[in-house]
Write a protein that holds these residues in place. Structure first.
Motif, PDB file in Angstrom:
ATOM      1  N   MET A   1       0.821  -1.201   0.000  1.00  0.00           N
ATOM      2  CA  MET A   1       0.000   0.000   0.000  1.00  0.00           C
ATOM      3  C   MET A   1       0.861   1.260   0.000  1.00  0.00           C
ATOM      4  O   MET A   1       0.564   2.226  -0.689  1.00  0.00           O
TER       5      MET A   1
ATOM      6  N   GLN B   1       2.087   1.842  -3.470  1.00  0.00           N
ATOM      7  CA  GLN B   1       1.001   2.356  -4.307  1.00  0.00           C
ATOM      8  C   GLN B   1       0.736   3.832  -4.011  1.00  0.00           C
ATOM      9  O   GLN B   1       0.566   4.641  -4.907  1.00  0.00           O
TER      10      GLN B   1
ATOM     11  N   GLN C   1       3.373   6.009  -5.406  1.00  0.00           N
ATOM     12  CA  GLN C   1       3.228   6.167  -6.854  1.00  0.00           C
ATOM     13  C   GLN C   1       2.110   7.137  -7.179  1.00  0.00           C
ATOM     14  O   GLN C   1       2.200   7.946  -8.100  1.00  0.00           O
ATOM     15  N   MET C   2       1.053   7.031  -6.389  1.00  0.00           N
ATOM     16  CA  MET C   2      -0.092   7.904  -6.615  1.00  0.00           C
ATOM     17  C   MET C   2       0.283   9.358  -6.388  1.00  0.00           C
ATOM     18  O   MET C   2      -0.103  10.238  -7.149  1.00  0.00           O
TER      19      MET C   2
ATOM     20  N   ILE D   1       1.458   4.355 -12.260  1.00  0.00           N
ATOM     21  CA  ILE D   1       0.009   4.216 -12.104  1.00  0.00           C
ATOM     22  C   ILE D   1      -0.568   3.875 -13.475  1.00  0.00           C
ATOM     23  O   ILE D   1      -0.420   4.643 -14.429  1.00  0.00           O
TER      24      ILE D   1
ATOM     25  N   THR E   1      -8.943  -2.103  -2.232  1.00  0.00           N
ATOM     26  CA  THR E   1      -8.963  -0.719  -2.702  1.00  0.00           C
ATOM     27  C   THR E   1      -8.792   0.221  -1.532  1.00  0.00           C
ATOM     28  O   THR E   1      -9.201  -0.064  -0.418  1.00  0.00           O
TER      29      THR E   1
ATOM     30  N   VAL F   1      -7.891   0.971  -6.617  1.00  0.00           N
ATOM     31  CA  VAL F   1      -6.498   0.700  -6.906  1.00  0.00           C
ATOM     32  C   VAL F   1      -6.189  -0.659  -6.308  1.00  0.00           C
ATOM     33  O   VAL F   1      -6.453  -0.891  -5.145  1.00  0.00           O
TER      34      VAL F   1
ATOM     35  N   ILE G   1      -3.998  -3.704  -4.777  1.00  0.00           N
ATOM     36  CA  ILE G   1      -2.769  -3.740  -3.980  1.00  0.00           C
ATOM     37  C   ILE G   1      -2.116  -5.089  -4.129  1.00  0.00           C
ATOM     38  O   ILE G   1      -2.761  -6.110  -3.947  1.00  0.00           O
TER      39      ILE G   1
END
Lengths: 229, 406
Positions: B42, B45, B48-49, B184, B342, B361, B363
């Motif tokens: 997470m 992620q 990256q977001m 992403i 998500t 998104v 994971i």
């Protein structure tokens, strides 16, 4: 006359059971000379094992003194007593008390490893001892693969590992048939003759008593030296 | 015949009990590792977001929320370019950049196209993460930078050409000058051309979807954000720092939650070890008495039993970590058929990028060496801690009483 190796003087051991005080030993004077095979007889609960434990430094007396090989055991702390047991005393138990996970050889090695004997020397000595007790062909057997007599021989080899001056045996033949008992006592006599070791046997067994050079009787915490018949 | 050797034999002799005890630790360690890997996944992620959101301190977009239907019909909520003058008047604003993002066609495939002003875009956001070729520049004309996933799907190469068209205009040829990657998927399926070109092709002169704002002092972002919000009550104002804060708060909660479950499982494992050791010691009381009679010191007995506990911890830690790794790797397969885990609230609209694809998104757990090490050490610590009390009890046993034990 050879030298005194074990001497107790007015030895007292008191237990408390609830509010009642019990005298397991009540003023015991005991003496063993180097190279003697001493018997201690008496009814159950008379204090025989308690005396043996005092001489072996497993338990502390309430009063009196225990002098073994020139050392007053009442003055030693727990660590010193462990060291004393390791080097001066060999124990033999009625039910052998071998470690079940180990082979005969490894069982004999245990006290050697506590004494930090290096591995090779340890194995050599353990093997030598097992040969001495006639078990050189059984070194790799575990206790449950050995007969009672054989197990007790392993126990003797273990007791002899660090060349103690005194062997304390609590009912050594108590779990053996008479044939095994006879050959065990023969072995003890042989060891005594070869190494001049002192054996103190707590026993009920006439076979053992017969081999003893002197016999004490304990009754109700008091001791008496028997006239050898 | 060292203490370790004795411990090994003693555990080997009681294989079933050893296995059961170890499994207590294994479950705890494996769970902890899987949870930690999920959280690490997470984190990655989220990072990256944040990168995808871009370097803009503040992003101003139209506040009207679109329905899925509107989105599919290609309707886009825009803002008027002139709003930028209001923002530029705000004290503390360093620079602004305009962006128009909508769905157009590249080689007849519908993709999100972002129109940007290359010079201000790089000042405000730090520019695109171009991994191949170059980015758009001041004088770019009929040049396009493709997202990596999109470029891969086209088998596009630098210097090649694509046809860009819109509902309103016929296709024109654009030269591929670069490929960017954000990590992403949503972003990497799009492409960038200049703002003017997007406005022309879509007949949206003077319209934009986002105003990107860079502040002089990052610490003033919340204040400036408030000021802009009061000046433009109808706009939605997003600052990544707020989003990051939100995400990191959420992640911390999730992390704590998962970690505590793991710890509870570990504690259960620890009690298992204590239980086994105590049982094992009472079974072996006579053995301990014998060892003491033949001259073992307290510390030697302690060493033997501590070695057993250490071994249980080592095995439990090792097996637990291995199973944890396997489960972490398998995890996406279990969740893959669904939409994946998500993170609510941040999946929906990514400002700045401008693609507003709704959805979540997914994971995938990240197995970090540091977490493996942590979990393995935890196994050992649990074994040793749980073993200490029983081992101490064994060492302190009085030999006469231990020998009398039947």
């Amino acid at each position: 006359m050879s030298e005194t190796i074990v001497q107790t003087n007015k030895l007292v051991k008191k237990y408390r059971r609830g509010k009642i005080e019990i005298y397991a030993l009540n003023g015991v004077d005991f003496e063993a000379l180097r190279g003697e095979i001493v018997g201690v007889v008496g009814p159950s609960g008379s204090g025989k094992t308690t005396l043996l434990n005092m001489i072996g430094g497993l338990d502390k007396p309430t009063g009196g003194t225990v002098v073994v090989d020139g050392r007053d055991l009442t003055k030693l702390d727990a660590g010193e007593l462990a060291d004393f047991r390791l080097k001066k005393i060999g124990f033999i138990f009625q039910f052998y008390n071998l470690l079940p996970i180990y082979t005969a050889l490894e069982n004999v090695e245990v006290p050697l490893s506590f004494a930090k004997v290096p591995k090779e020397e340890r194995e050599e000595r353990a093997f030598e001892l097992l040969r001495l007790v006639g078990l050189e062909t059984r070194v790799d057997h575990k206790p449950d693969e050995l007969s009672g007599g054989e197990q007790q021989r392993v126990a003797i080899a273990r007791a002899l590992a660090n060349r103690p001056s005194i062997i304390l045996a609590d009912e050594p033949t108590g779990d053996l048939d008479s044939e095994s008992a006879i050959s065990l006592m023969k072995l003890i006599r042989k060891l005594k003759e070869q190494h001049n070791q002192t054996f103190i046997n707590v026993t009920h067994d006439p076979l053992v008593v017969q081999e003893c050079t002197k016999v004490y009787t304990i009754r109700d915490g008091r001791i008496q030296l028997n006239e050898k018949t | 015949m060292s203490a370790l050797n004795m411990a090994l034999k003693s555990l080997g002799r009681r294989k079933l009990r050893t296995a059961l005890t170890v499994s207590g630790i294994v479950v705890g360690i494996a769970m902890t590792l899987v949870f930690l890997s999920l959280v690490a996944g997470m984190d990655i992620q989220a990072a990256q977001m944040v990168r995808a959101i871009g370097g803009a301190d503040i992003t101003v977009v139209n506040a009207t929320r679109m329905t899925r239907q509107q989105f599919q019909q290609g309707i886009i909520n825009t803002l008027d370019e002139s709003l930028v003058t209001i923002i530029e008047g705000v004290n503390g604003v360093y620079d602004t950049s305009l962006q128009l993002s909508l769905r157009m066609f590249v080689n007849s495939t519908g993709v999100p196209i972002n129109g940007i002003d290359p010079s201000t875009y790089s000042v405000v956001t730090g520019g695109l993460n171009v991994i191949n070729g170059s980015s758009l520049s001041e004088g770019s004309e009929k040049e396009v930078v493709l997202g990596k996933i999109f470029a891969d799907s086209l088998n596009a190469t630098i210097g090649g050409n694509v046809i860009v068209s819109s509902a309103q205009q016929d296709g024109e040829s654009y030269e591929i000058i670069g490929i960017y990657e954000t990590g992403i998927a949503l972003q990497d399926r799009g492409c960038y051309i200049t703002l003017d070109e997007v406005q022309n092709m879509s007949n949206k002169e003077n319209l934009i979807t986002a105003i990107l704002v860079k502040c002089v002092d990052p610490n003033e972002v919340p204040t400036i954000r408030e000021t802009i919000a009061s000046l433009l009550p109808d706009a939605r104002i997003v600052s990544p720092s707020a989003a990051i804060q939100q995400v990191s708060n959420l992640l911390n909660t999730v992390r704590m939650f998962l970690f505590s479950i793991g710890l509870i499982a570990l504690m259960a494992g620890g009690f298992g070890v204590i239980n086994t050791m105590i049982t094992s010691i009472s079974e072996r009381t006579r053995e301990i008495g014998t060892l003491k009679a033949i001259g073992a010191k307290d510390q030697q007995i302690l060493k033997i039993f501590m070695s057993e506990a250490l071994l249980l911890g080592l095995i439990g830690g090792g097996v637990g970590v291995s199973i944890g790794i396997i489960f972490s790797i398998l995890f996406p397969m279990f969740s893959g058929g669904l939409s994946g885990l998500t993170i609510p609230g941040i999946g929906g609209r990514l400002p700045g990028g401008g693609s507003g694809f709704p959805g979540g998104v997914s994971i995938s757990p990240a197995i970090l060496p540091s977490n493996i090490l942590l979990c393995f050490s935890l196994g050992i610590v649990v074994g040793v801690l749980a073993g200490f009390y029983p081992a101490w009890r064994a060492a302190r046993m009085r030999p006469v009483e231990a020998l009398r034990h039947v």
